[in-house]
Design an enzyme around this catalytic site. Sequence first.
Site, PDB file in Angstrom:
ATOM      1  CB  CYS A   2      36.450  52.924  44.858  1.00  0.00           C
ATOM      2  SG  CYS A   2      34.683  53.166  45.185  1.00  0.00           S
ATOM      3  CG  LEU A  42      31.955  53.378  40.287  1.00  0.00           C
ATOM      4  CD1 LEU A  42      31.664  54.403  39.210  1.00  0.00           C
ATOM      5  CD2 LEU A  42      32.301  52.031  39.659  1.00  0.00           C
ATOM      6  CG  ASN A  66      37.988  48.908  45.266  1.00  0.00           C
ATOM      7  OD1 ASN A  66      36.829  49.080  44.893  1.00  0.00           O
ATOM      8  ND2 ASN A  66      38.875  48.244  44.556  1.00  0.00           N
ATOM      9  N   GLY A  67      35.189  48.498  47.627  1.00  0.00           N
ATOM     10  CA  GLY A  67      34.419  47.282  47.787  1.00  0.00           C
ATOM     11  C   GLY A  67      32.963  47.525  48.080  1.00  0.00           C
ATOM     12  CB  THR A 307      43.570  32.430  29.017  1.00  0.00           C
ATOM     13  OG1 THR A 307      42.183  32.195  28.876  1.00  0.00           O
ATOM     14  CG2 THR A 307      43.916  32.515  30.490  1.00  0.00           C
ATOM     15  NE  ARG A 310      44.474  33.246  23.196  1.00  0.00           N
ATOM     16  CZ  ARG A 310      44.678  31.958  23.000  1.00  0.00           C
ATOM     17  NH1 ARG A 310      43.869  31.073  23.581  1.00  0.00           N
ATOM     18  NH2 ARG A 310      45.684  31.546  22.243  1.00  0.00           N
TER      19      ARG A 310
END
Length: 577
Positions: A2, A42, A66-67, A307, A310
């Site tokens: 979330c 979410l 959030n979790g 990185t 990428r």
Amino acid sequence: MCGILAVLGCSDDSQGKRLKHRGPDWSGLYQHGDCYLAHQRLAIIDPASGDQPLFNEDNTVAVTVNGEIYNHEDLRKRLPNHKFKTGSDCDVIAHLYEEYGEDFVDMLDGIFAFVLLDTRDNTFIAARDAIGVTPLYIGWGLDGSIWISSELKGLNDDCEHFEVFPPGHLYSSKQGGLRRWYNPPWFSEAIPSVPYDPLAVRRAFESAVIKRLMTDVPFGVLLSGGLDSSLVASITARHLAGTKAAKQWGTQLHSFCVGLQGSPDLKAAREVADYLGTVHHEFYFTVQDGIDAIEDVIYHIETYDVTTIRASTPMFLMSRKIKSLGVKMVISGEGSDEIFGGYLYFHKAPNKEEFHQETCRKIKALHQYDCLRANKATSAWGLEARVPFLDKQFIQTAMSIDPEHKMIKPEEGKIEKWVLRRAFDDEEHPYLPKHILYRQKEQFSDGVGYSWIDGLKAHAAQHVTDKMMLNAANIFPHNTPTTKEAYYYRTIFERFFPQNSARLTVPGGASVACSTAKAVEWDASWSKNLDPSGRAALGIHASAYDKSSVNSGVVQPEIINNVPQIAVSTPGVEILS
């Protein structure tokens, strides 16, 4: 995942919508005086009634979270005198606070970032999970307000100063600052001495995967065909049938892989999927697809680290396709290389002490790299990623092993992550085909196809001139980019996040094959070949860069009519199921 935003001591409530991509299912806002708690949901657990913010019985304690709290059912049993309003796993937080005060955070088994407001005395606390799987930032406004947000974009325009909220920490308005709540033995970097027990490692990791099968929505596994994701998929396939998730969504596991046509990961993942019997989905992307997505990736991932960008780009493209199939949660394999010394540069660790200390440094920095990528690349499309290798109990088990057992000793047949491979090398009931179980480490940005990184370098060379590089230290005095690729990403990041506080949230320093700056000292030749790709581990990776690429530092594009060119296939993402 979330998205949360808390503004403590400010009258502006409009910022929460900046995080709407993280939680497309519901928006919640709670105000008490000049304090606001905003939430973008979410819905994974209890989609029907778990909207936030969440409250205690009399609504005097409010929480935006959030979790995922994997042990929430056990915690509810420890709170017999409390009445819960929802079935959400995060509903326990307000009630634990009532029962135990600020010291309850270590009781939570999961990943989380939350802000809790106690309206009885107008105080608040904020906390972040142990490793920093869940992102969180804290900022301060000139008007005295404190801002706490899942992402930079929730606060960067409104705070005079902001920074990363450190993992494993709690902020208390009563105490007026941060304190560490997560204090495992390995954090001191003292050398452990527990003998290696392969069955203990196996049991601990299976437990970590099984607890992450807690879901009320369709889910799958990310499968690159490497050791880590393949083990996650194998264990999930073994144990799915007996879970609540299987009763709701069936026992057929879905797996997902992304890559360029002909990439190492696609081939290996297809073989593992066939072996495990998953419904496998392949997503193809072209170099041009990835290049076209770079600006969106940097905006969502909020970094200029080479990185991370990428590797985030193919994951970003894949996450959009996964979400379009109706899947809302995936289980992934991040964290194993940090815990077990799986990166190829660990071949050069001079002794077990330095090996162990490097793994400690890598775990402590995960929230700035792989955790950032796994969370934000998926959350950009309203998809949640879970990472069982970063389970608190599993980390404790793995980091207690005498590091002599983790050392890479080719002469003894011990390749990188040998202790993990050996733990799942079961002749009677094999988890994976032997050659997959002992496949050489491929970093995600390499495994999706070697031409991906080569194409990025060539693209950057078209946009960043030698003259621009000469002035790099003057334009970017902090974390000065040393390659054209890094310079290219930095200019995009600065356009979205121009504040000095923003550039300070991104780590820097020399690195080879994803090492820390300290580990670069292990091999004198590495200082001349500072590239985060696994192929920079010369003499170790089977497809290492050749010397001409090393010396130039950039893969040179073909020159046609005085214009650098790279060969790319027709743009478009193809899906095979």
